[in-house]
Scaffold this active site. Structure first.
Site, short mmCIF file in Angstrom:
data_model
loop_
_atom_site.label_atom_id
_atom_site.label_comp_id
_atom_site.label_asym_id
_atom_site.label_seq_id
_atom_site.Cartn_x
_atom_site.Cartn_y
_atom_site.Cartn_z
N THR A 375 44.23 43.05 34.99
CA THR A 375 44.61 43.40 36.36
C THR A 375 45.44 42.28 37.01
OG1 THR A 375 42.56 44.68 36.46
CG2 THR A 375 43.67 44.30 38.54
N GLY A 462 40.37 40.36 37.04
CA GLY A 462 39.35 39.86 36.13
C GLY A 462 38.17 40.77 35.95
#
Length: 556
Positions: A375, A462
């Site tokens: 991400t 994360g």
């Protein structure tokens, strides 16, 4: 080439920026430069954010892009109103709860579930972009694509994160010729500083720029997505052209709550970000974290206890609100959080962390959901006080490992709970046709209730650590008064099945013995983290990028 190298070097050594006018922050200097360019051309914060999303498609393909989805949180500079847009990927209409169940009736191991076509959700970012641009854009739609098109056509230099992302997943690529051809050089991961071009991506970006978002969701590009997903030799999908044509981004009600003298607003379901961040903070409010300080093992013990309790609620109650009843108001209810907080002691550790029963909670079975580190997040603020906090993703590194027209297709459907039932009962986050999987993405805007003005904008990447990164940054900024870059860079506490994890290589490592005396089982480990933020400080916005990343903040 010399000019490009000089520009990149200047950006890389400018990790933070301050401005009373516009500011941008992202996890890659080329994306930040794209946002800066759009602001300087008179674009709005929304325009700048969308240009960064497109640029990240090119330069950070392992993390996000138009083949994935995202969540968008917006502050209107004139009214102070908060809006949130859900561009989360959706399951095909042919999907069933058994999608990731093996012949033995058990959920597939994640390593088997994520590569290939079955993990691909219908991408949402381009429809999100269209909605955002229609409401808050200033520049022409086509203008927002130009920085990304240049990067794809002219080439861009490989960064350390891109190199490590390729090195991590390329052993899987023998069955994925398109991604292998695009991102391996002479059969090996590209070295930092090598140049990559992506003419196929440049071509489709030009097409969407010229013809609008339907050029992504219908016609030849839609067929390319379907062909890549259904034609995969690994776990072929059942996605159809109708699935793509039917996709719509959705405006959702923002989820806002209070922490001390601040109002904190974020994204509601299918994000678990705002409810869980507010749950953690609400349970901590009765403790004087400011007095304890950032180096106190008791402070981090308290944060860890609140974290475990809030995540327990997350696992039991969160899912796509269009499909399951989510007790959003109950999860952030101050009385409920005070009751949960009473479970926390500054001197002992709980033996078990179980979900509570918030007001309005349905009967539900708790089930653990997988998310892997990946991400990206970015922030944009313009001179009129319009603010964007957006998190964008293709899920894990290089998503499904499939490409269509040069862009990575996500593996978001593995964000569903892979086992559709637990104890004989359906879980909230099971796969269903058209459903959007649960996410930890937590784009957030913080307001000072004494002035009503925004004072902190933050988000992270994360996987499931995202929630804790955002909560930690808010505590570091509001309770401990840390500068935004330092707040992002402060070590993180997280957890696993054995106990808490303290981030390796940070000041938290030294707290291990003292926290163990409080009853915590402590592991020291590396965590794949990166975050971006901006803070209002002394009459101006100060932008920051996580020192763990190559990202930068730039002023208009």
């Amino acid at each position: 080439m010399k000019k490009l190298l000089l520009t990149l070097a200047l950006l890389l050594f400018s990790p933070a920026a301050a401005s009373a006018q516009g500011i941008v922050s992202s996890a890659d200097p080329r994306a930040s430069a794209a946002g800066q360019e759009i602001l300087r051309k008179g674009g709005s914060a929304a325009d700048a954010a969308m240009a960064m999303m497109l640029a990240l498609t090119v330069v950070e393909p392992q993390s996000s892009g138009i083949g994935g989805g995202g969540f968008f949180v917006y502050n209107d500079g004139k009214t102070g109103m908060v809006s949130t847009i859900d561009g989360r990927e959706a399951a095909p209409m042919a999907a069933t709860p058994q999608r990731f169940v093996g012949p033995d009736g058990k959920a597939l191991p994640f390593i088997q579930a994520f590569p290939g076509g079955k993990s691909v959700g219908v991408p949402g970012n381009v429809r999100l972009m269209a909605m955002v641009h229609a409401r808050w854009g200033r520049l022409a739609w086509k203008e927002l694509f130009q920085p990304a098109i240049r990067l794809a056509e002219d080439g861009y230099q490989v960064t350390r994160p891109l190199n490590s992302g390729v090195a991590m997943v390329s052993p899987l690529w023998k069955d994925f010729p398109a991604v292998r051809a695009q991102y391996l050089i002479d059969g090996k991961p590209p070295q930092v500083g090598e140049t990559i071009k992506n003419p196929a991506l440049a071509k489709i970006l030009r097409k969407i720029a010229d013809d609008g978002p339907d050029a992504f969701y219908t016609g030849k590009n839609a067929q390319a997505i379907v062909d890549a997903a259904t034609g995969s030799t690994v776990a072929p999908s059942d996605m159809t052209l109708a699935d793509l044509a039917a996709y719509r981004a959705k405006e959702r009600p923002p989820v806002c709550g209070y922490y001390r003298s601040y109002k904190i607003c974020g994204m509601g379901p299918p994000s678990s970000g705002a409810t869980t961040v507010l749950g953690i903070l609400g349970m901590l409010e009765r403790f004087d974290l400011k007095k304890l300080g950032k180096d106190s093992p008791v402070a981090w013990h308290l944060i860890g206890e609140a974290m475990e309790l809030a995540y327990a609620d997350r696992e039991k109650y969160l899912g796509d609100r269009d499909f399951v009843d989510v007790p959003v108001a109950g999860l952030i209810d101050p009385a409920y959080l005070k009751a949960r907080s009473k479970l926390i002691s500054p001197t002992t550790t709980l033996a078990r962390y179980e979900a509570g029963t918030p007001p309005g909670a349905p009967q539900r079975t708790a089930a653990v959901q997988n998310e892997v580190p990946g991400t990206t997040h970015f922030v944009a603020i313009d001179g009129d006080g319009n603010i964007v906090s957006m998190t964008s993703t293709v899920e894990g590194p290089f998503g499904s490992q499939l490409l269509a027209n040069g862009f990575v297709l996500n593996n978001e459907l593995t964000d569903f709970t892979l086992a559709p039932e637990k104890d004989g009962k359906p879980v909230a986050n099971r796969v269903e046709p058209g459903k959007r999987p649960l996410s930890s993405m937590s784009p957030t805007i913080v307001y000072d209730t004494r002035t009503g003005k925004p004072v902190f904008v933050v988000g992270a990447a994360g996987g499931k650590t995202i929630i804790m990164q955002v909560a930690k940054a808010i505590i570091a900024r509001l309770d401990w008064g840390m500068e935004p870059r330092d707040a992002l860079g402060l070590g993180l506490i997280y957890f696993n099945q054995d106990g808490v994890i303290l981030e390796q290589g940070t000041s938290l490592e030294a707290l291990k013995p003292a926290m163990e005396k409080l009853g915590n089982k402590v592991t020291i480990a590396k965590l794949g983290l990166k975050a971006n933020a901006a803070a209002w400080e002394n009459g101006k916005w100060v932008g920051a990028a996580d020192p763990r990343s190559v990202g930068v903040a730039l002023e208009q």
